[in-house]
Design a protein around this motif. Sequence first.
Motif, PDB file in Angstrom:
ATOM      1  N   PHE A 179       0.796  -1.122   0.023  1.00 20.48           N
ATOM      2  CA  PHE A 179      -0.041   0.063  -0.005  1.00 20.48           C
ATOM      3  C   PHE A 179       0.977   1.266  -0.052  1.00 20.48           C
ATOM      4  CE2 PHE A 179      -2.659  -3.264   1.904  1.00 20.48           C
ATOM      5  CZ  PHE A 179      -3.769  -3.229   1.136  1.00 20.48           C
ATOM      6  N   GLU A 180       0.717   1.786  -1.040  1.00 22.06           N
ATOM      7  CA  GLU A 180       1.741   3.252  -1.194  1.00 22.06           C
ATOM      8  C   GLU A 180       1.115   4.348  -0.427  1.00 22.06           C
ATOM      9  OE1 GLU A 180       1.284   4.135  -5.486  1.00 22.06           O
ATOM     10  OE2 GLU A 180       2.492   2.490  -6.060  1.00 22.06           O
ATOM     11  N   ARG A 181       1.999   5.337  -0.105  1.00 20.11           N
ATOM     12  CA  ARG A 181       1.480   6.494   0.786  1.00 20.11           C
ATOM     13  C   ARG A 181       0.324   6.809   0.120  1.00 20.11           C
ATOM     14  NH1 ARG A 181       2.728  10.047   4.299  1.00 20.11           N
ATOM     15  NH2 ARG A 181       4.590  10.382   5.349  1.00 20.11           N
ATOM     16  N   GLN A 182      -0.742   7.298   1.201  1.00 15.83           N
ATOM     17  CA  GLN A 182      -1.788   7.950   0.722  1.00 15.83           C
ATOM     18  C   GLN A 182      -2.081   9.082   1.382  1.00 15.83           C
ATOM     19  OE1 GLN A 182      -3.422   7.113  -2.055  1.00 15.83           O
ATOM     20  NE2 GLN A 182      -2.200   4.967  -2.327  1.00 15.83           N
ATOM     21  N   PRO A 183      -1.587  10.300   1.254  1.00 19.86           N
ATOM     22  CA  PRO A 183      -1.800  11.742   2.076  1.00 19.86           C
ATOM     23  C   PRO A 183      -3.339  11.870   2.311  1.00 19.86           C
ATOM     24  CG  PRO A 183      -0.021  11.967   0.377  1.00 19.86           C
ATOM     25  CD  PRO A 183      -0.720  10.608  -0.054  1.00 19.86           C
ATOM     26  N   ALA A 184      -4.203  11.686   1.464  1.00 27.35           N
ATOM     27  CA  ALA A 184      -5.622  12.059   1.334  1.00 27.35           C
ATOM     28  C   ALA A 184      -6.127  11.164   2.811  1.00 27.35           C
ATOM     29  CB  ALA A 184      -6.355  11.564   0.311  1.00 27.35           C
ATOM     30  N   ASP A 185      -5.577   9.952   3.063  1.00 26.18           N
ATOM     31  CA  ASP A 185      -5.973   9.097   4.133  1.00 26.18           C
ATOM     32  C   ASP A 185      -5.578   9.746   5.594  1.00 26.18           C
ATOM     33  OD1 ASP A 185      -7.476   7.713   2.569  1.00 26.18           O
ATOM     34  OD2 ASP A 185      -6.052   6.193   2.444  1.00 26.18           O
ATOM     35  N   ARG A 186      -4.620  10.909   5.695  1.00 24.66           N
ATOM     36  CA  ARG A 186      -4.249  11.454   6.827  1.00 24.66           C
ATOM     37  C   ARG A 186      -5.189  11.678   7.804  1.00 24.66           C
ATOM     38  NH1 ARG A 186       0.405  12.997   8.291  1.00 24.66           N
ATOM     39  NH2 ARG A 186       1.328  13.374   6.336  1.00 24.66           N
ATOM     40  N   GLY A 187      -4.769  11.043   9.238  1.00 20.48           N
ATOM     41  CA  GLY A 187      -5.691  11.170  10.238  1.00 20.48           C
ATOM     42  C   GLY A 187      -6.702   9.965  10.300  1.00 20.48           C
ATOM     43  N   ILE A 188      -6.856   9.235   9.248  1.00 24.38           N
ATOM     44  CA  ILE A 188      -7.650   7.905   9.507  1.00 24.38           C
ATOM     45  C   ILE A 188      -6.701   6.730   9.997  1.00 24.38           C
ATOM     46  CG2 ILE A 188      -8.986   6.143   8.268  1.00 24.38           C
ATOM     47  CD1 ILE A 188      -9.575   8.248   6.017  1.00 24.38           C
ATOM     48  N   THR A 189      -7.181   6.136  11.070  1.00 23.28           N
ATOM     49  CA  THR A 189      -6.201   5.301  11.864  1.00 23.28           C
ATOM     50  C   THR A 189      -6.955   3.825  11.743  1.00 23.28           C
ATOM     51  OG1 THR A 189      -7.429   5.724  13.981  1.00 23.28           O
ATOM     52  CG2 THR A 189      -5.479   6.892  13.321  1.00 23.28           C
ATOM     53  N   GLN A 190      -5.951   2.819  12.189  1.00 21.71           N
ATOM     54  CA  GLN A 190      -6.572   1.519  12.246  1.00 21.71           C
ATOM     55  C   GLN A 190      -5.614   0.917  13.238  1.00 21.71           C
ATOM     56  OE1 GLN A 190      -6.172  -0.423   8.239  1.00 21.71           O
ATOM     57  NE2 GLN A 190      -4.039  -0.384   8.331  1.00 21.71           N
ATOM     58  N   HIS A 191      -6.298  -0.164  13.834  1.00 16.98           N
ATOM     59  CA  HIS A 191      -5.711  -1.343  14.893  1.00 16.98           C
ATOM     60  C   HIS A 191      -5.630  -2.654  13.755  1.00 16.98           C
ATOM     61  CE1 HIS A 191      -7.303   1.654  17.917  1.00 16.98           C
ATOM     62  NE2 HIS A 191      -6.137   1.012  18.713  1.00 16.98           N
ATOM     63  N   LEU A 192      -4.729  -3.251  13.877  1.00 15.41           N
ATOM     64  CA  LEU A 192      -4.494  -4.588  13.190  1.00 15.41           C
ATOM     65  C   LEU A 192      -4.221  -5.420  14.404  1.00 15.41           C
ATOM     66  CD1 LEU A 192      -2.458  -5.678  10.081  1.00 15.41           C
ATOM     67  CD2 LEU A 192      -2.623  -7.112  12.325  1.00 15.41           C
ATOM     68  N   TRP A 193      -5.278  -6.643  14.748  1.00 13.29           N
ATOM     69  CA  TRP A 193      -5.194  -7.350  15.906  1.00 13.29           C
ATOM     70  C   TRP A 193      -4.827  -8.918  15.390  1.00 13.29           C
ATOM     71  CZ3 TRP A 193      -9.872  -8.669  19.375  1.00 13.29           C
ATOM     72  CH2 TRP A 193      -9.484  -9.346  20.409  1.00 13.29           C
ATOM     73  N   LEU A 194      -3.735  -9.453  15.499  1.00 14.12           N
ATOM     74  CA  LEU A 194      -3.499 -10.691  14.916  1.00 14.12           C
ATOM     75  C   LEU A 194      -3.900 -11.774  15.921  1.00 14.12           C
ATOM     76  CD1 LEU A 194      -1.980 -11.806  12.590  1.00 14.12           C
ATOM     77  CD2 LEU A 194       0.163 -12.120  13.798  1.00 14.12           C
ATOM     78  N   PHE A 195      -4.914 -12.509  15.299  1.00 12.68           N
ATOM     79  CA  PHE A 195      -5.565 -13.782  16.048  1.00 12.68           C
ATOM     80  C   PHE A 195      -4.508 -15.141  15.912  1.00 12.68           C
ATOM     81  CE2 PHE A 195      -9.600 -11.691  14.500  1.00 12.68           C
ATOM     82  CZ  PHE A 195      -9.701 -10.914  15.657  1.00 12.68           C
ATOM     83  N   TYR A 211      -6.301 -11.993  11.001  1.00  7.75           N
ATOM     84  CA  TYR A 211      -6.575 -11.032  11.960  1.00  7.75           C
ATOM     85  C   TYR A 211      -7.593 -10.080  11.549  1.00  7.75           C
ATOM     86  CZ  TYR A 211      -4.235  -8.624   7.710  1.00  7.75           C
ATOM     87  OH  TYR A 211      -4.144  -8.393   6.418  1.00  7.75           O
ATOM     88  N   ALA A 212      -7.819  -8.973  12.543  1.00  3.23           N
ATOM     89  CA  ALA A 212      -8.925  -8.091  12.327  1.00  3.23           C
ATOM     90  C   ALA A 212      -8.273  -6.837  12.180  1.00  3.23           C
ATOM     91  CB  ALA A 212      -9.974  -8.041  13.635  1.00  3.23           C
ATOM     92  N   VAL A 213      -8.863  -5.832  11.558  1.00  2.12           N
ATOM     93  CA  VAL A 213      -8.515  -4.545  11.253  1.00  2.12           C
ATOM     94  C   VAL A 213      -9.625  -3.712  11.711  1.00  2.12           C
ATOM     95  CG1 VAL A 213      -8.185  -2.692   9.850  1.00  2.12           C
ATOM     96  CG2 VAL A 213      -7.080  -4.791   9.200  1.00  2.12           C
ATOM     97  N   ILE A 214      -9.508  -2.732  12.521  1.00  2.00           N
ATOM     98  CA  ILE A 214     -10.474  -1.998  13.339  1.00  2.00           C
ATOM     99  C   ILE A 214     -10.307  -0.618  12.632  1.00  2.00           C
ATOM    100  CG2 ILE A 214     -11.518  -0.861  15.134  1.00  2.00           C
ATOM    101  CD1 ILE A 214      -9.766  -4.271  15.529  1.00  2.00           C
TER     102      ILE A 214
END
Length: 191
Positions: free
Chosen positions: A125-141, A182-185
């Motif tokens: 996934f390349e850098r996406q400046p338009a997504d600045r401030g959108i966050t995610q948690h990646l929880w590996l099961f 995993y889950a992405v929140i």
Amino acid sequence: MDATTTLERTIGKRVRELRAAGSLTLDELAMRSGVSRAMISRIERGEASPTAQLLAKLCSALGTTLSTLFATAGNDASPIARRAEQRLWRDPESGYLRRSVSPEGLGSPVDIVEVEFPPGARVVFERQPADRGITQHLWLFSGRLELTMENGPLVLEAGDCLFMGLEEAHVFHNPYDETAHYAVILCRTKV
């Protein structure tokens, strides 16, 4: 018509709707996203199986997320999303399986996605400046997962949870013999 063709047409329709809602021409979306006009046109007509990387570029240029792209529009929103009715999408390049877990159409800024990332899979996934401030948690099961981010590589083990910004360039890689589950929140409320 098989499920893959139906999903491709649904994705194409959503891209076209989001482009129209933003008053963007094909050329403008191509310039913003770095995706060719011809490819966008093929996607909108349901004639292409876009990869996760390509869809991420389009979503960023359209000011949306993959979860929103895959969501259905309509008035039949329910606070429960039964597993049998959750949307599935398989990346044609890496083979990873994405399940939209969150109920759709309720206006929540949080989306939960379940991912099965197969052995050998790799997605950039390349850098996406338009997504600045959108966050995610990646929880590996289960399994292990290598991530390379702007501040360097790291390995996630079962039970680990990583917080990251969506705008950062990152590479998901599973060089191991076991599927990474995993889950992405994802939180669309920009901080």
